[in-house]
Design an enzyme around this catalytic site. Structure first.
Site, mmCIF file in Angstrom:
data_model
loop_
_atom_site.group_PDB
_atom_site.id
_atom_site.type_symbol
_atom_site.label_atom_id
_atom_site.label_comp_id
_atom_site.label_asym_id
_atom_site.label_seq_id
_atom_site.Cartn_x
_atom_site.Cartn_y
_atom_site.Cartn_z
ATOM 1 N N ASP A 1 1.856 3.972 2.969
ATOM 2 C CA ASP A 1 0.809 4.796 2.351
ATOM 3 C C ASP A 1 1.409 5.968 1.557
ATOM 4 O O ASP A 1 1.565 5.866 0.343
ATOM 5 C CB ASP A 1 -0.182 5.284 3.428
ATOM 6 C CG ASP A 1 -1.553 5.646 2.890
ATOM 7 O OD1 ASP A 1 -1.804 5.440 1.697
ATOM 8 O OD2 ASP A 1 -2.394 6.131 3.681
ATOM 9 N N ASP A 2 1.730 7.069 2.234
ATOM 10 C CA ASP A 2 2.296 8.271 1.589
ATOM 11 C C ASP A 2 3.487 8.732 2.431
ATOM 12 O O ASP A 2 3.372 9.695 3.205
ATOM 13 C CB ASP A 2 1.225 9.379 1.530
ATOM 14 C CG ASP A 2 0.001 8.938 0.749
ATOM 15 O OD1 ASP A 2 0.049 8.957 -0.493
ATOM 16 O OD2 ASP A 2 -0.992 8.544 1.392
ATOM 17 N N HIS B 1 0.873 -1.194 0.000
ATOM 18 C CA HIS B 1 0.000 0.000 0.000
ATOM 19 C C HIS B 1 0.900 1.230 0.000
ATOM 20 O O HIS B 1 1.333 1.704 1.048
ATOM 21 C CB HIS B 1 -0.907 -0.047 1.242
ATOM 22 C CG HIS B 1 -1.920 1.056 1.318
ATOM 23 N ND1 HIS B 1 -3.100 0.931 2.012
ATOM 24 C CD2 HIS B 1 -1.940 2.318 0.810
ATOM 25 C CE1 HIS B 1 -3.791 2.045 1.936
ATOM 26 N NE2 HIS B 1 -3.098 2.922 1.212
ATOM 27 N N HIS C 1 1.275 4.874 -2.338
ATOM 28 C CA HIS C 1 0.900 5.767 -3.442
ATOM 29 C C HIS C 1 2.185 6.416 -3.931
ATOM 30 O O HIS C 1 2.827 7.149 -3.168
ATOM 31 C CB HIS C 1 -0.078 6.833 -2.961
ATOM 32 C CG HIS C 1 -1.338 6.267 -2.381
ATOM 33 N ND1 HIS C 1 -2.500 6.141 -3.107
ATOM 34 C CD2 HIS C 1 -1.609 5.771 -1.144
ATOM 35 C CE1 HIS C 1 -3.434 5.607 -2.339
ATOM 36 N NE2 HIS C 1 -2.921 5.366 -1.141
ATOM 37 N N HIS D 1 -9.597 1.238 -1.152
ATOM 38 C CA HIS D 1 -9.542 1.837 0.173
ATOM 39 C C HIS D 1 -10.950 1.755 0.758
ATOM 40 O O HIS D 1 -11.921 2.172 0.104
ATOM 41 C CB HIS D 1 -9.130 3.310 0.092
ATOM 42 C CG HIS D 1 -7.668 3.538 -0.163
ATOM 43 N ND1 HIS D 1 -7.002 2.990 -1.215
ATOM 44 C CD2 HIS D 1 -6.752 4.268 0.535
ATOM 45 C CE1 HIS D 1 -5.726 3.375 -1.167
ATOM 46 N NE2 HIS D 1 -5.546 4.156 -0.111
ATOM 47 N N GLU E 1 -11.305 3.480 6.074
ATOM 48 C CA GLU E 1 -10.264 4.385 6.605
ATOM 49 C C GLU E 1 -11.012 5.466 7.403
ATOM 50 O O GLU E 1 -10.881 5.548 8.618
ATOM 51 C CB GLU E 1 -9.456 4.984 5.454
ATOM 52 C CG GLU E 1 -8.333 5.928 5.899
ATOM 53 C CD GLU E 1 -7.599 6.582 4.714
ATOM 54 O OE1 GLU E 1 -8.142 6.614 3.597
ATOM 55 O OE2 GLU E 1 -6.472 7.093 4.935
HETATM 56 N N1 ADE Z 1 -4.571 8.868 -1.709
HETATM 57 C C1 ADE Z 1 -3.332 8.865 -1.232
HETATM 58 N N2 ADE Z 1 -3.326 8.422 0.032
HETATM 59 C C2 ADE Z 1 -4.610 8.123 0.362
HETATM 60 C C3 ADE Z 1 -5.254 7.631 1.520
HETATM 61 N N3 ADE Z 1 -4.587 7.315 2.629
HETATM 62 N N4 ADE Z 1 -6.589 7.463 1.491
HETATM 63 C C4 ADE Z 1 -7.275 7.776 0.399
HETATM 64 N N5 ADE Z 1 -6.709 8.242 -0.715
HETATM 65 C C5 ADE Z 1 -5.387 8.415 -0.747
HETATM 66 ZN ZN ZN Z 2 -3.696 4.811 0.674
#
Ligand code: ADE
Ligand code: ZN
Length: 336
Positions: A277-278, A16, A18, A196, A199
């Site tokens: 994630d990011d 996971h 991005h 997703h 969340e």
């Molecule tokens: N796009 C990038 N990170 C995300 C996240 N955690 N949840 C939803 N969309 C995303």
């Molecule tokens: Zn994500």
């Protein structure tokens, strides 16, 4: 050995991530300069200071602004290569990467340049870093399904480079069922499906992702724990949840890492694993995410080993590659 160090040095998969969320401010500034794009920030420090979010939408607003400096094939190569060098340092041997084509094509960037640059870096990572990968094209759920269908059509010449489709961006108000048609097309084309769900959105969105989209994995899934029937169903189906602890903290999905649900997930028999994630926005790559939960929750060795194993069990690798990765992990664990 300290368990954070044990996890850090272990071979692992990340499922996971991005790619646009791995965009470090230093590279963003360099690209803005070479592309002649003006960023609304004066310095790297100013960008980092803006990374203070109270929910998903506040993060997304800045995430889309950041990606606006990505214009040509080399930009997407450089972005992806930078992530892959971090992944290699964290002993990631397999990664499954999300990209958001609509965040680029709606600005006039060619789909071919987006996917071309990412795929070229993934090919080089196989050869030079020993990292295998899968590529997952995400649809932006705040946009209409017609836009996702147009993106699906634009992707047709590149389907051999795409292993799966996903669903990301603003969750609440955009349930998985909105994307039923486009997911059915991706399934018919033999792609893997992820979304997703849970969340910020309710457990019903996780049910919809399972029943209406027929996903193979749930991204995040935290709020599944509010529904006992759903937990039992996910456990029985061995449905992987790709959990992102530092993201959960930064986006206020949890108020304190000591309240993170990862141990509850494992105790409930869920196939949960750890991801970043990011990473550029949330304060760390995958090893920092392992360390954060190990330290805050005082995870034991068996829990850490389960998380590491689950990273491969939940992957879209073929059976032989999966078995090989798991035996590499077992060899490592038996020596430490
Ligand atoms: N796009 C990038 N990170 C995300 C996240 N955690 N949840 C939803 N969309 C995303
Ligand atoms: Zn994500």
């Amino acid at each position: 050995m300290n368990l954070s160090t044990l996890a850090a040095n272990a071979p692992k998969a990340e499922l996971h991530l991005h790619i646009e969320g791995s965009f470090e401010p230093e590279l963003m500034f360099e690209m803005a300069r070479r592309n002649g794009v003006k960023l609304p920030f004066a310095s790297v420090e100013e960008i980092r200071a803006a990374y203070d979010f109270s929910n998903l939408q506040e993060f997304l607003d800045i995430y889309y602004q950041g990606m606006s400096v990505l214009l040509c094939e080399q930009d997407f190569y450089d972005l992806t290569w930078a992530y892959l060098t971090h992944a290699a340092a964290d002993h990631v041997i397999h990664t499954e990467i999300f990209f958001d084509p609509q965040g680029h094509t709606e600005r006039g960037v060619e789909f071919a340049d987006v996917i071309g640059g990412i795929s070229r870096a993934l090919g080089d990572a196989k050869d030079q870093l020993g990292i295998s990968s899968k590529l997952i094209m995400c649809f932006l759920r705040h946009l209409p399904e017609e836009d996702a269908l147009a993106t699906w059509n634009a992707a047709q010449p590149f389907l051999s480079m795409i292993d799966g489709v996903g669903l990301d961006s603003s969750e609440v108000g955009h349930p998985p069922s909105k994307f039923k048609k486009v997911f059915a097309k991706a399934k018919a084309a033999g792609l893997q499906l992820v979304a997703h769900a849970g969340e910020e959105g309710p457990p019903e969105y996780v049910w919809e992702a399972l029943n209406e989209l027929q996903v193979d994995r749930i991204d995040h899934g935290n709020r599944s724990l509010e529904d006992d029937k759903l937990v039992a169903h996910l456990a029985k189906a061995s449905m992987c949840l790709t959990v992102c602890p530092l993201s959960n903290l930064k986006l206020c999905v949890v108020d304190d890492m000591r309240e993170h649900p990862i141990r509850n997930m494992l105790e409930s028999g869920l196939l949960a694993m750890i991801n970043s994630d990011d990473p550029s926005y949330f304060g760390g790559y995958v090893n920092a995410n392992y360390a954060a939960v190990i330290e805050a929750l005082d995870l034991n060795r068996s829990e850490v080993e389960t998380l590491l194993r689950n990273s491969f069990i939940g992957a879209f690798m073929d059976d032989a590659a999966k078995a090989q990765a798991l035996s590499k992990l077992d060899a490592y664990l038996s020596g430490v």
